[in-house]
Design a protein around this motif. Structure first.
Motif, PDB file in Angstrom:
ATOM      1  N   TRP A 136       0.829  -1.202   0.000  1.00 30.15           N
ATOM      2  CA  TRP A 136       0.000   0.000   0.000  1.00 30.15           C
ATOM      3  C   TRP A 136       0.868   1.258   0.000  1.00 30.15           C
ATOM      4  CZ3 TRP A 136      -1.082   2.953   4.732  1.00 30.15           C
ATOM      5  CH2 TRP A 136      -1.984   4.013   4.525  1.00 30.15           C
ATOM      6  N   VAL A 137       1.897   1.288   0.840  1.00 30.53           N
ATOM      7  CA  VAL A 137       2.794   2.450   0.878  1.00 30.53           C
ATOM      8  C   VAL A 137       3.454   2.632  -0.492  1.00 30.53           C
ATOM      9  CG1 VAL A 137       4.913   3.395   1.900  1.00 30.53           C
ATOM     10  CG2 VAL A 137       3.151   2.396   3.375  1.00 30.53           C
ATOM     11  N   GLN A 138       3.886   1.535  -1.102  1.00 23.86           N
ATOM     12  CA  GLN A 138       4.482   1.611  -2.442  1.00 23.86           C
ATOM     13  C   GLN A 138       3.457   2.125  -3.458  1.00 23.86           C
ATOM     14  OE1 GLN A 138       7.599   1.165  -3.319  1.00 23.86           O
ATOM     15  NE2 GLN A 138       7.620   0.677  -5.487  1.00 23.86           N
ATOM     16  N   SER A 139       2.199   1.691  -3.319  1.00 22.92           N
ATOM     17  CA  SER A 139       1.169   2.143  -4.264  1.00 22.92           C
ATOM     18  C   SER A 139       0.871   3.633  -4.097  1.00 22.92           C
ATOM     19  CB  SER A 139      -0.113   1.310  -4.119  1.00 22.92           C
ATOM     20  OG  SER A 139      -0.819   1.635  -2.940  1.00 22.92           O
ATOM     21  N   VAL A 140       0.997   4.148  -2.876  1.00 20.27           N
ATOM     22  CA  VAL A 140       0.835   5.589  -2.650  1.00 20.27           C
ATOM     23  C   VAL A 140       1.905   6.335  -3.448  1.00 20.27           C
ATOM     24  CG1 VAL A 140       1.029   7.436  -0.926  1.00 20.27           C
ATOM     25  CG2 VAL A 140      -0.294   5.371  -0.392  1.00 20.27           C
ATOM     26  N   ALA A 141       3.146   5.889  -3.355  1.00 21.78           N
ATOM     27  CA  ALA A 141       4.235   6.538  -4.093  1.00 21.78           C
ATOM     28  C   ALA A 141       4.015   6.439  -5.596  1.00 21.78           C
ATOM     29  CB  ALA A 141       5.573   5.910  -3.711  1.00 21.78           C
ATOM     30  N   ALA A 142       3.612   5.286  -6.076  1.00 22.94           N
ATOM     31  CA  ALA A 142       3.406   5.103  -7.515  1.00 22.94           C
ATOM     32  C   ALA A 142       2.291   6.001  -8.031  1.00 22.94           C
ATOM     33  CB  ALA A 142       3.092   3.641  -7.808  1.00 22.94           C
ATOM     34  N   ARG A 143       1.245   6.150  -7.250  1.00 22.01           N
ATOM     35  CA  ARG A 143       0.134   7.005  -7.680  1.00 22.01           C
ATOM     36  C   ARG A 143       0.568   8.468  -7.741  1.00 22.01           C
ATOM     37  NH1 ARG A 143      -5.737   6.077  -5.187  1.00 22.01           N
ATOM     38  NH2 ARG A 143      -6.475   5.268  -7.166  1.00 22.01           N
ATOM     39  N   VAL A 144       1.373   8.902  -6.786  1.00 17.30           N
ATOM     40  CA  VAL A 144       1.872  10.276  -6.821  1.00 17.30           C
ATOM     41  C   VAL A 144       2.788  10.463  -8.030  1.00 17.30           C
ATOM     42  CG1 VAL A 144       3.210  12.038  -5.599  1.00 17.30           C
ATOM     43  CG2 VAL A 144       1.601  10.604  -4.335  1.00 17.30           C
ATOM     44  N   CYS A 145       3.601   9.466  -8.353  1.00 21.30           N
ATOM     45  CA  CYS A 145       4.476   9.547  -9.529  1.00 21.30           C
ATOM     46  C   CYS A 145       3.673   9.706 -10.820  1.00 21.30           C
ATOM     47  CB  CYS A 145       5.365   8.306  -9.638  1.00 21.30           C
ATOM     48  SG  CYS A 145       6.750   8.296  -8.491  1.00 21.30           S
ATOM     49  N   ARG A 146       2.471   9.159 -10.850  1.00 17.24           N
ATOM     50  CA  ARG A 146       1.634   9.262 -12.048  1.00 17.24           C
ATOM     51  C   ARG A 146       0.720  10.472 -12.022  1.00 17.24           C
ATOM     52  NH1 ARG A 146       0.884   3.758 -10.716  1.00 17.24           N
ATOM     53  NH2 ARG A 146      -1.207   4.269 -10.020  1.00 17.24           N
ATOM     54  N   ALA A 147       0.860  11.336 -11.017  1.00 17.89           N
ATOM     55  CA  ALA A 147      -0.017  12.511 -10.900  1.00 17.89           C
ATOM     56  C   ALA A 147       0.128  13.400 -12.122  1.00 17.89           C
ATOM     57  CB  ALA A 147       0.337  13.303  -9.637  1.00 17.89           C
ATOM     58  N   VAL A 148      -0.951  14.099 -12.438  1.00 21.50           N
ATOM     59  CA  VAL A 148      -0.926  15.038 -13.561  1.00 21.50           C
ATOM     60  C   VAL A 148       0.104  16.108 -13.249  1.00 21.50           C
ATOM     61  CG1 VAL A 148      -2.281  16.695 -14.880  1.00 21.50           C
ATOM     62  CG2 VAL A 148      -3.341  14.576 -14.074  1.00 21.50           C
ATOM     63  N   PRO A 149       1.090  16.264 -14.109  1.00 18.21           N
ATOM     64  CA  PRO A 149       2.147  17.235 -13.841  1.00 18.21           C
ATOM     65  C   PRO A 149       1.732  18.662 -14.171  1.00 18.21           C
ATOM     66  CG  PRO A 149       2.561  16.107 -15.897  1.00 18.21           C
ATOM     67  CD  PRO A 149       1.318  15.487 -15.302  1.00 18.21           C
ATOM     68  N   ALA A 150       2.628  19.557 -13.872  1.00 16.08           N
ATOM     69  CA  ALA A 150       2.421  20.969 -14.199  1.00 16.08           C
ATOM     70  C   ALA A 150       2.330  21.129 -15.716  1.00 16.08           C
ATOM     71  CB  ALA A 150       3.579  21.786 -13.641  1.00 16.08           C
ATOM     72  N   PRO A 151       1.714  22.196 -16.197  1.00 16.63           N
ATOM     73  CA  PRO A 151       1.605  22.405 -17.645  1.00 16.63           C
ATOM     74  C   PRO A 151       2.973  22.338 -18.318  1.00 16.63           C
ATOM     75  CG  PRO A 151       0.316  24.030 -16.459  1.00 16.63           C
ATOM     76  CD  PRO A 151       1.100  23.267 -15.437  1.00 16.63           C
ATOM     77  N   GLY A 152       2.972  21.704 -19.504  1.00 18.98           N
ATOM     78  CA  GLY A 152       4.209  21.593 -20.267  1.00 18.98           C
ATOM     79  C   GLY A 152       5.013  20.347 -19.973  1.00 18.98           C
ATOM     80  N   GLU A 153       4.658  19.598 -18.940  1.00 24.26           N
ATOM     81  CA  GLU A 153       5.369  18.365 -18.613  1.00 24.26           C
ATOM     82  C   GLU A 153       4.669  17.191 -19.286  1.00 24.26           C
ATOM     83  OE1 GLU A 153       8.181  18.138 -16.971  1.00 24.26           O
ATOM     84  OE2 GLU A 153       8.321  20.188 -16.269  1.00 24.26           O
ATOM     85  N   ARG A 154       5.173  15.989 -19.069  1.00 23.75           N
ATOM     86  CA  ARG A 154       4.570  14.798 -19.675  1.00 23.75           C
ATOM     87  C   ARG A 154       3.124  14.658 -19.231  1.00 23.75           C
ATOM     88  NH1 ARG A 154       4.157  10.919 -15.826  1.00 23.75           N
ATOM     89  NH2 ARG A 154       5.434  11.233 -14.017  1.00 23.75           N
ATOM     90  N   SER A 155       2.324  13.974 -19.993  1.00 20.69           N
ATOM     91  CA  SER A 155       0.910  13.837 -19.650  1.00 20.69           C
ATOM     92  C   SER A 155       0.707  12.677 -18.691  1.00 20.69           C
ATOM     93  CB  SER A 155       0.064  13.631 -20.912  1.00 20.69           C
ATOM     94  OG  SER A 155       0.441  12.435 -21.552  1.00 20.69           O
ATOM     95  N   ALA A 156      -0.387  12.741 -17.955  1.00 24.83           N
ATOM     96  CA  ALA A 156      -0.698  11.709 -16.961  1.00 24.83           C
ATOM     97  C   ALA A 156      -0.895  10.370 -17.651  1.00 24.83           C
ATOM     98  CB  ALA A 156      -1.947  12.088 -16.187  1.00 24.83           C
ATOM     99  N   GLY A 157      -0.583   9.326 -16.963  1.00 27.76           N
ATOM    100  CA  GLY A 157      -0.797   7.987 -17.473  1.00 27.76           C
ATOM    101  C   GLY A 157       0.395   7.452 -18.251  1.00 27.76           C
ATOM    102  N   GLN A 158       1.327   8.313 -18.640  1.00 29.82           N
ATOM    103  CA  GLN A 158       2.516   7.839 -19.328  1.00 29.82           C
ATOM    104  C   GLN A 158       3.449   7.205 -18.307  1.00 29.82           C
ATOM    105  OE1 GLN A 158       4.280  10.987 -21.585  1.00 29.82           O
ATOM    106  NE2 GLN A 158       2.899  10.662 -23.296  1.00 29.82           N
ATOM    107  N   PRO A 159       4.385   6.407 -18.788  1.00 31.10           N
ATOM    108  CA  PRO A 159       5.335   5.796 -17.850  1.00 31.10           C
ATOM    109  C   PRO A 159       6.051   6.862 -17.041  1.00 31.10           C
ATOM    110  CG  PRO A 159       5.590   4.887 -20.057  1.00 31.10           C
ATOM    111  CD  PRO A 159       4.628   6.043 -20.169  1.00 31.10           C
ATOM    112  N   THR A 160       6.448   6.490 -15.846  1.00 33.57           N
ATOM    113  CA  THR A 160       7.152   7.425 -14.984  1.00 33.57           C
ATOM    114  C   THR A 160       8.535   7.719 -15.555  1.00 33.57           C
ATOM    115  OG1 THR A 160       7.952   5.588 -13.650  1.00 33.57           O
ATOM    116  CG2 THR A 160       5.941   6.680 -12.898  1.00 33.57           C
TER     117      THR A 160
END
Length: 178
Positions: A136-160
C-alpha cells in the motif's frame, strides 16, 4: 509485556464506534505509540518526498498531493485490518501540527523510516498485514508519480520518468518488496 493500545477516536469505517464496540481493531494494540506513529506517518512522508521537486522528476504541484490523498484513502478498501486501521488513524488525526517539511523530504531519512517500519512489521504484524501495508505504501508513491504534472510536462498515465523509477525501486527495496 504488551505495548499500550493506541487509542483511535473512530471505527475503521470512519464512523463513531457503537456502544460496546472497540474503537480500534486488535491489530493496533500490539504497537507502541512510537511504532504506531511510524506506521501512520510513513504514507504522508512518502507523498511529500515523491511530490518534492527533484532533478529528473517533473514538478507535480497540487496534483501530487491530491493523488497521494486518494491513494491513502484507497487503503480503506484493502483486505487488511492493519491498512484500514492506519488509514482510519490518519484521518482521525487532527492535531494541527504537520511534521516539519525538512524531515519529510529527506530521501535518506525516508528510506531509513521504511526499513524501520519493515522491522516493526516483521516483529509484530501478521505476514499478510505486513505485505499489504508495504504494498500500500508503495502504491501511494506510484500514484503520486503518475499525478498530472504541471503544464508543459509529460501527460498523466505515461510511464514514470527514469528518476521516478529509481525512486520507486529504492523505496521498494527499503520496504522489502524487491
Amino acid at each position: 509485556m504488551l505495548a499500550p493500545e493506541v487509542p483511535m477516536s473512530h471505527s475503521v469505517a470512519g464512523e463513531p464506534p457503537s456502544a460496546g464496540r472497540r474503537a480500534a481493531p486488535l491489530t493496533t494494540a500490539i504497537y507502541s505509540a512510537a511504532e504506531w506513529d511510524l506506521l501512520t506517518s510513513l504514507p504522508g512522508r512518502v507523498i511529500v518526498a515523491v511530490a518534492a521537486p527533484a532533478p529528473g522528476r517533473p514538478d507535480r504541484g497540487v496534483a501530487a498531493g491530491l493523488a497521494g490523498l486518494e491513494a491513502v484513502a484507497a487503503g480503506r478498501a484493502f483486505d487488511s485490518d492493519l491498512v484500514r486501521a492506519v488509514v482510519a488513524a490518519i484521518y482521525a488525526r487532527d492535531d494541527g501540527n504537520p511534521p516539519p517539511v525538512e524531515r519529510l523530504t529527506d530521501l535518506v531519512d525516508l528510506l531509513a523510516a521504511c526499513r524501520a517500519a519493515v522491522r516493526v512489521l516483521h516483529r509484530r504484524a501478521d505476514p499478510a498485514d505486513s505485505a499489504a501495508y508495504r504494498q500500500w505504501v508503495q502504491s501511494v508513491a506510484a500514484r503520486v508519480c503518475r499525478a498530472v504534472p504541471a503544464p508543459g510536462e509529460r501527460s498523466a498515465g505515461q510511464p514514470t520518468s527514469p528518476a521516478d523509477r529509481r525512486f520507486l525501486d529504492r523505496l521498494g527495496g527499503a520496504l522489502g518488496l524487491v
